[in-house]
Design a protein around this motif. Structure first.
Motif, short mmCIF file in Angstrom:
data_model
loop_
_atom_site.label_atom_id
_atom_site.label_comp_id
_atom_site.label_asym_id
_atom_site.label_seq_id
_atom_site.Cartn_x
_atom_site.Cartn_y
_atom_site.Cartn_z
N ARG A 101 -19.40 -19.77 55.50
CA ARG A 101 -18.56 -20.90 55.07
C ARG A 101 -18.96 -21.37 53.67
O ARG A 101 -18.10 -21.65 52.83
CB ARG A 101 -18.66 -22.06 56.07
CG ARG A 101 -17.87 -21.84 57.33
CD ARG A 101 -17.73 -23.12 58.16
NE ARG A 101 -18.87 -23.99 58.15
CZ ARG A 101 -19.84 -24.00 59.06
NH1 ARG A 101 -19.80 -23.16 60.07
NH2 ARG A 101 -20.84 -24.85 58.97
N LYS A 102 -20.26 -21.43 53.41
CA LYS A 102 -20.75 -21.86 52.08
C LYS A 102 -20.28 -20.87 51.01
O LYS A 102 -19.81 -21.27 49.95
CB LYS A 102 -22.27 -21.96 52.11
CG LYS A 102 -22.90 -22.30 50.80
CD LYS A 102 -23.32 -23.73 50.78
CE LYS A 102 -24.11 -24.04 49.53
NZ LYS A 102 -23.59 -25.20 48.87
N MET A 104 -17.69 -18.95 51.09
CA MET A 104 -16.24 -19.11 50.92
C MET A 104 -15.92 -20.39 50.13
O MET A 104 -15.05 -20.37 49.27
CB MET A 104 -15.55 -19.15 52.28
CG MET A 104 -15.80 -17.92 53.12
SD MET A 104 -15.39 -16.41 52.27
CE MET A 104 -13.96 -15.97 53.15
N GLN A 105 -16.62 -21.46 50.42
CA GLN A 105 -16.39 -22.71 49.69
C GLN A 105 -16.69 -22.56 48.22
O GLN A 105 -16.01 -23.13 47.37
CB GLN A 105 -17.25 -23.84 50.27
CG GLN A 105 -16.78 -24.35 51.59
CD GLN A 105 -17.76 -25.34 52.21
OE1 GLN A 105 -18.93 -25.41 51.83
NE2 GLN A 105 -17.29 -26.11 53.17
N GLU A 106 -17.70 -21.77 47.91
CA GLU A 106 -18.07 -21.59 46.51
C GLU A 106 -17.10 -20.68 45.76
O GLU A 106 -17.19 -20.55 44.55
CB GLU A 106 -19.51 -21.09 46.41
CG GLU A 106 -20.48 -22.18 46.83
CD GLU A 106 -21.94 -21.79 46.72
OE1 GLU A 106 -22.25 -20.71 46.18
OE2 GLU A 106 -22.77 -22.58 47.17
N GLN A 107 -16.15 -20.09 46.48
CA GLN A 107 -15.13 -19.27 45.82
C GLN A 107 -13.95 -20.12 45.37
O GLN A 107 -13.14 -19.68 44.55
CB GLN A 107 -14.62 -18.17 46.75
CG GLN A 107 -15.69 -17.23 47.25
CD GLN A 107 -16.62 -16.72 46.15
OE1 GLN A 107 -16.17 -16.13 45.18
NE2 GLN A 107 -17.92 -16.97 46.31
N THR A 108 -13.83 -21.32 45.91
CA THR A 108 -12.70 -22.17 45.53
C THR A 108 -12.90 -22.72 44.13
O THR A 108 -14.02 -22.99 43.71
CB THR A 108 -12.51 -23.33 46.52
OG1 THR A 108 -13.69 -24.12 46.53
CG2 THR A 108 -12.22 -22.83 47.92
#
Length: 118
Positions: A101-102, A104-108
């Motif tokens: 999840r972390k 993926m969040q850092e890809q936004t």
């Protein structure tokens, strides 16, 4: 104990710097940008971790290794993904899923603001 104003100011500056360093350390990104292939592997790992599927994690790890050998993944991407897979293989399913999840969040990325419409 009697401190001079200069000593107290120095202590205050040092305390502020320490707090700033701790805040930076706690909020710094863990992962960087990943490729589309890396993103796909991260999604697959998330699914495997959520289902606590050891066989799927092992298969994804093999696929990550092959993609890294074929030049489809950068070495740092493979290392991040394999680190997550290792957490899962060690039975740390929740921690591994949180890492996915972390990542993926850092890809936004923040959207460009819309122009004023008035």
């Amino acid at each position: 104990m009697d401190f001079s104003k200069g000593t107290l100011a120095g202590i205050g500056v040092a305390a502020v710097l320490i707090v700033a360093v701790v805040i930076y350390w706690l909020t710094r990104p863990t992962f960087g940008e990943i490729s589309r292939k890396g993103y796909d592997y991260a999604m697959a790992l998330g699914s495997a971790c959520n289902g606590k599927d050891e066989a799927k994690v092992a298969k994804i790890t093999q696929m990550i290794d092959q993609s890294a050998q074929d030049g489809e993944l950068q070495s740092y991407e493979a290392a991040w993904l394999k680190g997550i897979a290792q957490q899962a293989s060690d039975g740390q399913w929740e921690s591994a899923y949180a890492s996915v999840r972390k990542l993926m969040q850092e890809q936004t990325q923040a959207a460009t603001p819309l122009p004023e419409l008035d």
